[in-house]
Design a protein around this motif. Structure first.
Motif, PDB file in Angstrom:
ATOM      1  N   HIS A  97      37.403  60.013  80.405  1.00 23.25           N
ATOM      2  CA  HIS A  97      38.710  60.580  80.079  1.00 23.25           C
ATOM      3  C   HIS A  97      39.539  59.595  79.263  1.00 23.25           C
ATOM      4  CE1 HIS A  97      42.176  63.152  80.365  1.00 23.25           C
ATOM      5  NE2 HIS A  97      42.883  62.225  80.995  1.00 23.25           N
ATOM      6  N   ALA A  98      39.464  58.318  79.634  1.00 22.92           N
ATOM      7  CA  ALA A  98      40.191  57.289  78.887  1.00 22.92           C
ATOM      8  C   ALA A  98      39.636  57.160  77.475  1.00 22.92           C
ATOM      9  CB  ALA A  98      40.105  55.946  79.616  1.00 22.92           C
ATOM     10  N   VAL A  99      38.316  57.266  77.332  1.00 19.57           N
ATOM     11  CA  VAL A  99      37.690  57.213  76.010  1.00 19.57           C
ATOM     12  C   VAL A  99      38.245  58.324  75.129  1.00 19.57           C
ATOM     13  CG1 VAL A  99      35.542  57.445  74.717  1.00 19.57           C
ATOM     14  CG2 VAL A  99      35.557  56.173  76.862  1.00 19.57           C
ATOM     15  N   SER A 100      38.273  59.539  75.671  1.00 20.91           N
ATOM     16  CA  SER A 100      38.728  60.701  74.914  1.00 20.91           C
ATOM     17  C   SER A 100      40.183  60.559  74.470  1.00 20.91           C
ATOM     18  CB  SER A 100      38.556  61.967  75.759  1.00 20.91           C
ATOM     19  OG  SER A 100      39.055  63.091  75.092  1.00 20.91           O
ATOM     20  N   LEU A 101      41.042  60.119  75.378  1.00 23.76           N
ATOM     21  CA  LEU A 101      42.463  60.000  75.055  1.00 23.76           C
ATOM     22  C   LEU A 101      42.729  58.897  74.028  1.00 23.76           C
ATOM     23  CD1 LEU A 101      44.121  60.528  78.548  1.00 23.76           C
ATOM     24  CD2 LEU A 101      44.152  62.075  76.602  1.00 23.76           C
ATOM     25  N   ILE A 102      42.016  57.785  74.151  1.00 22.79           N
ATOM     26  CA  ILE A 102      42.226  56.692  73.210  1.00 22.79           C
ATOM     27  C   ILE A 102      41.715  57.074  71.825  1.00 22.79           C
ATOM     28  CG2 ILE A 102      41.360  54.394  72.591  1.00 22.79           C
ATOM     29  CD1 ILE A 102      41.957  53.469  75.371  1.00 22.79           C
ATOM     30  N   ILE A 103      40.588  57.800  71.758  1.00 22.69           N
ATOM     31  CA  ILE A 103      40.103  58.282  70.462  1.00 22.69           C
ATOM     32  C   ILE A 103      41.164  59.146  69.796  1.00 22.69           C
ATOM     33  CG2 ILE A 103      38.473  59.878  69.365  1.00 22.69           C
ATOM     34  CD1 ILE A 103      36.323  58.799  71.204  1.00 22.69           C
ATOM     35  N   SER A 104      41.802  60.001  70.584  1.00 18.51           N
ATOM     36  CA  SER A 104      42.838  60.877  70.042  1.00 18.51           C
ATOM     37  C   SER A 104      43.995  60.072  69.461  1.00 18.51           C
ATOM     38  CB  SER A 104      43.345  61.815  71.145  1.00 18.51           C
ATOM     39  OG  SER A 104      44.415  62.606  70.682  1.00 18.51           O
ATOM     40  N   LYS A 105      44.400  59.024  70.155  1.00 15.64           N
ATOM     41  CA  LYS A 105      45.514  58.203  69.685  1.00 15.64           C
ATOM     42  C   LYS A 105      45.128  57.392  68.441  1.00 15.64           C
ATOM     43  CE  LYS A 105      48.065  57.945  73.998  1.00 15.64           C
ATOM     44  NZ  LYS A 105      49.281  58.536  73.411  1.00 15.64           N
ATOM     45  N   ILE A 106      43.886  56.908  68.414  1.00 20.84           N
ATOM     46  CA  ILE A 106      43.438  56.158  67.238  1.00 20.84           C
ATOM     47  C   ILE A 106      43.391  57.072  66.021  1.00 20.84           C
ATOM     48  CG2 ILE A 106      41.455  54.996  66.203  1.00 20.84           C
ATOM     49  CD1 ILE A 106      40.888  53.717  68.865  1.00 20.84           C
ATOM     50  N   ARG A 107      42.988  58.310  66.227  1.00 26.05           N
ATOM     51  CA  ARG A 107      42.951  59.254  65.108  1.00 26.05           C
ATOM     52  C   ARG A 107      44.338  59.499  64.528  1.00 26.05           C
ATOM     53  NH1 ARG A 107      38.530  63.486  67.639  1.00 26.05           N
ATOM     54  NH2 ARG A 107      36.684  62.497  66.728  1.00 26.05           N
ATOM     55  N   SER A 108      45.354  59.498  65.373  1.00 24.35           N
ATOM     56  CA  SER A 108      46.708  59.697  64.869  1.00 24.35           C
ATOM     57  C   SER A 108      47.145  58.504  64.019  1.00 24.35           C
ATOM     58  CB  SER A 108      47.688  59.919  66.026  1.00 24.35           C
ATOM     59  OG  SER A 108      47.833  58.751  66.811  1.00 24.35           O
ATOM     60  N   ILE A 109      46.709  57.298  64.395  1.00 21.28           N
ATOM     61  CA  ILE A 109      46.994  56.117  63.579  1.00 21.28           C
ATOM     62  C   ILE A 109      46.231  56.200  62.263  1.00 21.28           C
ATOM     63  CG2 ILE A 109      46.725  53.604  63.431  1.00 21.28           C
ATOM     64  CD1 ILE A 109      47.142  53.473  66.453  1.00 21.28           C
ATOM     65  N   LEU A 110      44.985  56.644  62.339  1.00 20.16           N
ATOM     66  CA  LEU A 110      44.178  56.798  61.126  1.00 20.16           C
ATOM     67  C   LEU A 110      44.820  57.780  60.160  1.00 20.16           C
ATOM     68  CD1 LEU A 110      41.578  56.285  59.521  1.00 20.16           C
ATOM     69  CD2 LEU A 110      40.477  58.074  60.879  1.00 20.16           C
TER      70      LEU A 110
END
Length: 315
Positions: free
Chosen positions: A214-227
């Motif tokens: 779950h932490a992996v999924s949420l952090i990927i989502s946040k990194i994508r917003s930075i990208l």
């Protein structure tokens, strides 16, 4: 913009755990100038500042990062000042602001007024057992004005970075079974090759019992917003910058605050995984803003996803 005099509100339970952790590590927190202490969650970066301890924690809960020598230090301070200026109307800077720690101006210790520190939000403060990873992003770990010797020196430290676009600088991961942390420094990151990168990154999400998907999924989502921010602008070019990734280590304490947030108006939920570009200069989390075109850089999470896709195609 200073919050001097406001005392950090820690629960007795948290203080006890911090004390136990220090005892396990055989260390005692040293109280420094004006009640500041070494920041216990620093996972990477230069050891500088008061008594060469690195980043400090102020009694009000903010963190203090000593200003580097020119031109890097003033550049970093000027950037924060521009982004967090009350009259800032630049939409690109305002959009970037949500991915940065809050900036509370500068701070000087009474005993050493010649030393200047940046006063920043402690993004780990809303977590009870913060798991932290610092990742340098981009294919260059030097700025455009670096000498040939400096460039060669930086490249030699981790040649693979020019190909994959990132370097693991350090991590600190809470282990449920032992009720303690495991840590890995930059030398661990530089030891990772193409065949070991995935397992090396996955250690950040393993609590000793299970992988925190779950932490992996949420952090990927946040990194994508930075990208997306990087892909939609060409005003700034970041060199040798890094992301600070944080999530709650104990699944039993998610949504329970470690103590009160430094800023009551913070937009993040207690214990919510997040990714931040933490500061703008050196190894801790540094970024050099220049007016150049921005090329797409793969993040560690994108790299892991790409490896998985390749495996699925082969099978």
């Amino acid at each position: 913009m200073s919050a001097d005099g406001q005392i950090m509100d820690l629960s007795s339970r948290t203080l006890e755990k911090l004390e136990n952790e220090n005892n396990k590590n055989g260390t005692v927190k040293q109280v420094l100038l004006d009640g500041c202490v070494p920041f216990s969650h620093q996972v990477a970066g230069h050891k500088c500042g008061i008594n060469n301890t690195g980043v400090l924690q102020h009694p009000d809960g903010t963190i203090l990062k000593q200003l580097q020598a020119p031109p890097r230090g003033p550049r970093e301070m000027n950037f924060y000042t521009q982004v967090f200026a009350k009259d800032c109307t630049d939409k690109r800077l305002l959009d970037l602001k949500q991915h940065l720690p809050k900036f509370y101006g500068t701070w000087m210790p009474r005993e050493s007024p010649h030393e200047l520190y940046l006063k920043l939000e402690d993004v780990t403060r809303r977590f009870l057992w913060p798991c932290i990873m610092d990742v340098k992003i981009g294919r260059r770990s030097y700025d455009p004005f670096a000498s040939k010797e400096k460039r060669e020196e930086q490249i030699s430290k981790y040649p693979l970075m020019e190909e994959i676009g990132f370097l693991l600088l350090g991590m600190r991961v809470y282990q449920i079974d032992s009720d303690s942390y495991i840590t890995h420094d930059q030398f661990y990151g530089r030891s990772l090759g193409k065949d070991t990168l995935k397992n090396g990154l996955s250690r950040f999400f393993h609590n000793g019992q299970e992988l925190r998907r779950h932490a992996v999924s949420l952090i990927i989502s946040k990194i994508r917003s930075i990208l997306r921010w990087f892909e939609n602008q060409t005003q700034l070019h970041f060199y040798a910058s890094s992301l600070l990734l944080v999530y709650e280590g104990s699944p039993r304490t998610i949504n329970k605050s470690k103590h009160k947030p430094a800023d009551p108006g913070t937009e993040h939920q207690q214990g919510e995984p997040q990714s931040k570009a933490l500061s703008f200069h050196s190894s801790l989390t540094h970024s050099h803003p220049y007016c150049h075109g921005v090329q797409h850089k793969r993040t560690p999470m994108e790299y892991m996803e790409e490896v998985e896709k390749r495996k699925m195609r082969k099978s």
